[in-house]
Design a protein around this motif. Structure first.
Motif, PDB file in Angstrom:
ATOM      1  N   GLY A 170       0.785  -1.219   0.000  1.00  0.00           N
ATOM      2  CA  GLY A 170       0.000   0.000   0.000  1.00  0.00           C
ATOM      3  C   GLY A 170       0.819   1.272   0.000  1.00  0.00           C
ATOM      4  O   GLY A 170       0.288   2.347  -0.275  1.00  0.00           O
ATOM      5  N   GLY A 171       2.097   1.160   0.303  1.00  0.00           N
ATOM      6  CA  GLY A 171       2.942   2.346   0.305  1.00  0.00           C
ATOM      7  C   GLY A 171       3.787   2.504  -0.933  1.00  0.00           C
ATOM      8  O   GLY A 171       4.173   3.624  -1.285  1.00  0.00           O
ATOM      9  N   ILE A 172       4.085   1.394  -1.615  1.00  0.00           N
ATOM     10  CA  ILE A 172       5.084   1.462  -2.685  1.00  0.00           C
ATOM     11  C   ILE A 172       4.614   0.915  -4.028  1.00  0.00           C
ATOM     12  O   ILE A 172       5.300   1.109  -5.032  1.00  0.00           O
ATOM     13  CB  ILE A 172       6.367   0.702  -2.274  1.00  0.00           C
ATOM     14  CG1 ILE A 172       6.060  -0.774  -2.009  1.00  0.00           C
ATOM     15  CG2 ILE A 172       6.999   1.342  -1.052  1.00  0.00           C
ATOM     16  CD1 ILE A 172       7.290  -1.619  -1.746  1.00  0.00           C
ATOM     17  N   TYR A 246      15.386  -2.092  -3.335  1.00  0.00           N
ATOM     18  CA  TYR A 246      15.461  -1.822  -1.896  1.00  0.00           C
ATOM     19  C   TYR A 246      14.472  -0.718  -1.539  1.00  0.00           C
ATOM     20  O   TYR A 246      14.253   0.210  -2.313  1.00  0.00           O
ATOM     21  CB  TYR A 246      16.905  -1.399  -1.586  1.00  0.00           C
ATOM     22  CG  TYR A 246      17.101  -0.411  -0.480  1.00  0.00           C
ATOM     23  CD1 TYR A 246      17.357  -0.843   0.816  1.00  0.00           C
ATOM     24  CD2 TYR A 246      17.073   0.958  -0.733  1.00  0.00           C
ATOM     25  CE1 TYR A 246      17.567   0.068   1.833  1.00  0.00           C
ATOM     26  CE2 TYR A 246      17.269   1.870   0.279  1.00  0.00           C
ATOM     27  CZ  TYR A 246      17.519   1.434   1.555  1.00  0.00           C
ATOM     28  OH  TYR A 246      17.719   2.330   2.561  1.00  0.00           O
ATOM     29  N   PHE A 247      13.849  -0.805  -0.348  1.00  0.00           N
ATOM     30  CA  PHE A 247      12.926   0.218   0.137  1.00  0.00           C
ATOM     31  C   PHE A 247      13.226   0.541   1.597  1.00  0.00           C
ATOM     32  O   PHE A 247      13.561  -0.343   2.387  1.00  0.00           O
ATOM     33  CB  PHE A 247      11.468  -0.263   0.050  1.00  0.00           C
ATOM     34  CG  PHE A 247      11.016  -0.636  -1.331  1.00  0.00           C
ATOM     35  CD1 PHE A 247      10.566   0.330  -2.214  1.00  0.00           C
ATOM     36  CD2 PHE A 247      11.043  -1.958  -1.754  1.00  0.00           C
ATOM     37  CE1 PHE A 247      10.147  -0.015  -3.490  1.00  0.00           C
ATOM     38  CE2 PHE A 247      10.630  -2.319  -3.025  1.00  0.00           C
ATOM     39  CZ  PHE A 247      10.180  -1.343  -3.893  1.00  0.00           C
ATOM     40  N   HIS A 252      10.576   1.902   8.286  1.00  0.00           N
ATOM     41  CA  HIS A 252       9.943   0.758   7.629  1.00  0.00           C
ATOM     42  C   HIS A 252      10.882   0.296   6.510  1.00  0.00           C
ATOM     43  O   HIS A 252      11.467   1.112   5.797  1.00  0.00           O
ATOM     44  CB  HIS A 252       8.593   1.146   7.046  1.00  0.00           C
ATOM     45  CG  HIS A 252       7.704   1.882   8.000  1.00  0.00           C
ATOM     46  ND1 HIS A 252       7.297   1.354   9.202  1.00  0.00           N
ATOM     47  CD2 HIS A 252       7.157   3.125   7.936  1.00  0.00           C
ATOM     48  CE1 HIS A 252       6.534   2.231   9.840  1.00  0.00           C
ATOM     49  NE2 HIS A 252       6.440   3.307   9.084  1.00  0.00           N
ATOM     50  N   ARG A 253      11.005  -1.019   6.352  1.00  0.00           N
ATOM     51  CA  ARG A 253      11.992  -1.536   5.407  1.00  0.00           C
ATOM     52  C   ARG A 253      11.398  -2.629   4.528  1.00  0.00           C
ATOM     53  O   ARG A 253      10.479  -3.328   4.930  1.00  0.00           O
ATOM     54  CB  ARG A 253      13.193  -2.098   6.185  1.00  0.00           C
ATOM     55  CG  ARG A 253      13.983  -1.036   6.930  1.00  0.00           C
ATOM     56  CD  ARG A 253      15.014  -1.643   7.852  1.00  0.00           C
ATOM     57  NE  ARG A 253      14.418  -2.194   9.072  1.00  0.00           N
ATOM     58  CZ  ARG A 253      15.068  -2.987   9.924  1.00  0.00           C
ATOM     59  NH1 ARG A 253      16.316  -3.347   9.671  1.00  0.00           N
ATOM     60  NH2 ARG A 253      14.459  -3.423  11.016  1.00  0.00           N
ATOM     61  N   GLY A 254      11.946  -2.746   3.341  1.00  0.00           N
ATOM     62  CA  GLY A 254      11.498  -3.785   2.436  1.00  0.00           C
ATOM     63  C   GLY A 254      12.557  -4.076   1.398  1.00  0.00           C
ATOM     64  O   GLY A 254      13.385  -3.219   1.072  1.00  0.00           O
ATOM     65  N   ILE A 255      12.538  -5.282   0.863  1.00  0.00           N
ATOM     66  CA  ILE A 255      13.459  -5.669  -0.204  1.00  0.00           C
ATOM     67  C   ILE A 255      12.728  -6.617  -1.145  1.00  0.00           C
ATOM     68  O   ILE A 255      12.059  -7.558  -0.713  1.00  0.00           O
ATOM     69  CB  ILE A 255      14.737  -6.327   0.361  1.00  0.00           C
ATOM     70  CG1 ILE A 255      15.738  -6.671  -0.740  1.00  0.00           C
ATOM     71  CG2 ILE A 255      14.407  -7.570   1.194  1.00  0.00           C
ATOM     72  CD1 ILE A 255      16.577  -5.510  -1.174  1.00  0.00           C
ATOM     73  N   TRP A 256      12.809  -6.339  -2.445  1.00  0.00           N
ATOM     74  CA  TRP A 256      12.265  -7.229  -3.468  1.00  0.00           C
ATOM     75  C   TRP A 256      13.425  -7.832  -4.240  1.00  0.00           C
ATOM     76  O   TRP A 256      14.370  -7.117  -4.617  1.00  0.00           O
ATOM     77  CB  TRP A 256      11.358  -6.451  -4.423  1.00  0.00           C
ATOM     78  CG  TRP A 256      10.826  -7.275  -5.566  1.00  0.00           C
ATOM     79  CD1 TRP A 256       9.665  -7.990  -5.603  1.00  0.00           C
ATOM     80  CD2 TRP A 256      11.440  -7.476  -6.848  1.00  0.00           C
ATOM     81  NE1 TRP A 256       9.513  -8.622  -6.810  1.00  0.00           N
ATOM     82  CE2 TRP A 256      10.596  -8.323  -7.601  1.00  0.00           C
ATOM     83  CE3 TRP A 256      12.631  -7.039  -7.429  1.00  0.00           C
ATOM     84  CZ2 TRP A 256      10.891  -8.726  -8.895  1.00  0.00           C
ATOM     85  CZ3 TRP A 256      12.929  -7.445  -8.725  1.00  0.00           C
ATOM     86  CH2 TRP A 256      12.067  -8.269  -9.437  1.00  0.00           C
ATOM     87  N   HIS A 257      13.372  -9.141  -4.476  1.00  0.00           N
ATOM     88  CA  HIS A 257      14.424  -9.788  -5.253  1.00  0.00           C
ATOM     89  C   HIS A 257      13.845 -11.006  -5.958  1.00  0.00           C
ATOM     90  O   HIS A 257      13.332 -11.935  -5.303  1.00  0.00           O
ATOM     91  CB  HIS A 257      15.588 -10.217  -4.346  1.00  0.00           C
ATOM     92  CG  HIS A 257      16.687 -10.920  -5.085  1.00  0.00           C
ATOM     93  ND1 HIS A 257      17.557 -10.260  -5.924  1.00  0.00           N
ATOM     94  CD2 HIS A 257      17.050 -12.239  -5.119  1.00  0.00           C
ATOM     95  CE1 HIS A 257      18.418 -11.131  -6.434  1.00  0.00           C
ATOM     96  NE2 HIS A 257      18.126 -12.332  -5.976  1.00  0.00           N
ATOM     97  N   ASP A 258      13.908 -10.970  -7.277  1.00  0.00           N
ATOM     98  CA  ASP A 258      13.474 -12.107  -8.102  1.00  0.00           C
ATOM     99  C   ASP A 258      12.108 -12.652  -7.689  1.00  0.00           C
ATOM    100  O   ASP A 258      11.903 -13.870  -7.571  1.00  0.00           O
ATOM    101  CB  ASP A 258      14.515 -13.231  -8.037  1.00  0.00           C
ATOM    102  CG  ASP A 258      15.760 -12.907  -8.866  1.00  0.00           C
ATOM    103  OD1 ASP A 258      15.719 -11.931  -9.629  1.00  0.00           O
ATOM    104  OD2 ASP A 258      16.766 -13.626  -8.725  1.00  0.00           O
ATOM    105  N   GLY A 259      11.163 -11.753  -7.462  1.00  0.00           N
ATOM    106  CA  GLY A 259       9.795 -12.170  -7.180  1.00  0.00           C
ATOM    107  C   GLY A 259       9.467 -12.400  -5.724  1.00  0.00           C
ATOM    108  O   GLY A 259       8.312 -12.653  -5.378  1.00  0.00           O
ATOM    109  N   GLU A 310      21.977  -4.013   0.300  1.00  0.00           N
ATOM    110  CA  GLU A 310      21.483  -2.932  -0.555  1.00  0.00           C
ATOM    111  C   GLU A 310      21.494  -1.597   0.177  1.00  0.00           C
ATOM    112  O   GLU A 310      21.784  -0.559  -0.419  1.00  0.00           O
ATOM    113  CB  GLU A 310      20.072  -3.263  -1.041  1.00  0.00           C
ATOM    114  CG  GLU A 310      20.004  -4.399  -2.046  1.00  0.00           C
ATOM    115  CD  GLU A 310      20.697  -4.063  -3.351  1.00  0.00           C
ATOM    116  OE1 GLU A 310      20.459  -2.956  -3.892  1.00  0.00           O
ATOM    117  OE2 GLU A 310      21.475  -4.895  -3.833  1.00  0.00           O
ATOM    118  N   ALA A 311      21.145  -1.618   1.455  1.00  0.00           N
ATOM    119  CA  ALA A 311      21.182  -0.383   2.241  1.00  0.00           C
ATOM    120  C   ALA A 311      22.599   0.189   2.280  1.00  0.00           C
ATOM    121  O   ALA A 311      22.807   1.402   2.186  1.00  0.00           O
ATOM    122  CB  ALA A 311      20.670  -0.637   3.655  1.00  0.00           C
ATOM    123  N   GLY A 312      23.575  -0.694   2.413  1.00  0.00           N
ATOM    124  CA  GLY A 312      24.953  -0.238   2.381  1.00  0.00           C
ATOM    125  C   GLY A 312      25.333   0.313   1.027  1.00  0.00           C
ATOM    126  O   GLY A 312      25.971   1.366   0.921  1.00  0.00           O
TER     127      GLY A 312
END
Length: 319
Positions: A170-172, A246-247, A252-259, A310-312
């Motif tokens: 809902g945010g991204i 990366y989000f 609040h944190r999130g990561i998407w990778h290959d589905g 990714e954050a780094g």
């Protein structure tokens, strides 16, 4: 904000409330093929009441605030239409690339009741019904800074969880409409490859054949991030060429990778070590309904490690 005639027409449209609106929007999304036919609505977001549980005054205020938002959208759409008509008149429309995208998910800054002064939220002042109700007939006028209640934000994000500022869907997860007749043959078709707003610039550079300058006014430029999605113009069903996104927002944190996606909601003032990470296979569960964290702990830990890497790389955290 919008002229009064744009707002008033939407008052009867939204008197049915946000619960029914959410159901109707999901049905329409399925009909259009935007979401899978088996998509279900998540429970109401925390803190959102059932529409039928609101008082008459709460519903009256909520309807007017949502009508102002809808009126603003239609008014903006009319202006976009004027631009497109001019481009067509000049003969430039067929060779013009247009990307229309929301800047984020629906706003949670309107409080449970909505607001006529959004600065209250940013100053930590709690809105009340009594604060806002006297301004009912002026909502949408220039001297107010109005925003809809959380329930309408929830409906605006149908069928996703949470809101703007959060890293859940809902945010991204936003709609993107791309117009480029010269490069897209199947106008009106849907693409499902995963991409991010940072991918628009690489796409424009690719289709225009422009190489970004290494230096501007003697200043070395950072590498352009993102992955062009120009390939999707002719590869409707091809796999996404993007691998990782990366989000992070307000903790609040999130990561998407290959589905796959790992995501956590952070409570302000608490240790990040207390955050509860969730795991979703978005290829099969795009609106994050089935948390697989307990079933696949190794996959979750892999994704969390990837988030820190990714954050780094994005210079948010030291490597």
């Amino acid at each position: 904000h919008a002229p009064r005639e744009y707002i008033d027409k939407y008052v009867p449209v939204f008197e049915k409330g946000w619960d029914r609106t959410r159901e109707e929007r999901l049905a329409r999304q399925k009909q259009l093929g935007i979401v899978p036919a088996d998509t279900v609505l998540p429970p109401r977001n925390p803190g959102v009441k059932a529409w039928d549980a609101l008082s008459d005054d709460e519903r009256k205020l909520a309807v007017r605030l949502q009508a102002a938002f809808a009126g603003m959208l239609e008014h903006a759409d009319v202006q976009i239409g004027r631009l497109l008509a001019w481009l067509k008149q000049t003969g430039a429309l067929e060779n013009t690339f247009i990307a229309l995208i929301s800047d984020n998910g629906a706003s949670q800054e309107g409080s449970p009741f909505g607001t006529v002064n959004a600065l209250r939220y940013f100053n930590g002042v709690r809105d009340t019904l009594q604060d806002n109700l006297p301004h009912l007939d002026a909502i949408g006028e220039g001297h107010l800074n109005n925003n809809y209640p959380l329930g309408w934000a929830m409906a605006g994000n149908t069928p996703l969880k949470r809101y703007k500022q959060n890293t859940h869907g809902g945010g991204i997860r936003d709609p993107l409409i791309v117009h480029y007749p010269k490069g897209i043959g199947d106008q009106g078709a849907i693409r499902r490859q995963f991409h991010h707003v940072s991918d628009i610039t690489p796409t424009v550079l690719e289709i225009t054949g422009i190489a970004p300058p290494a230096r501007i006014n003697g200043v070395a430029q950072q590498p352009i991030e993102g992955t062009s999605f120009a390939y999707s113009f002719t590869a409707a069903d091809g796999p996404s060429r993007k691998r990782t996104q990366y989000f992070e927002m307000l903790g609040h944190r999130g990561i998407w990778h290959d589905g796959w996606k790992a995501v956590t909601w952070h409570r302000n003032g608490t240790s990040f070590d207390e955050d509860q990470w969730e795991l979703y296979h978005l290829e099969q569960d795009f609106n994050e309904m089935h948390d697989l964290a307990a079933e696949q702990p190794a996959k979750l830990q892999e994704m969390i490690r990837r988030w820190f890497a990714e954050a780094g790389a994005c210079k948010v955290l030291p490597m």
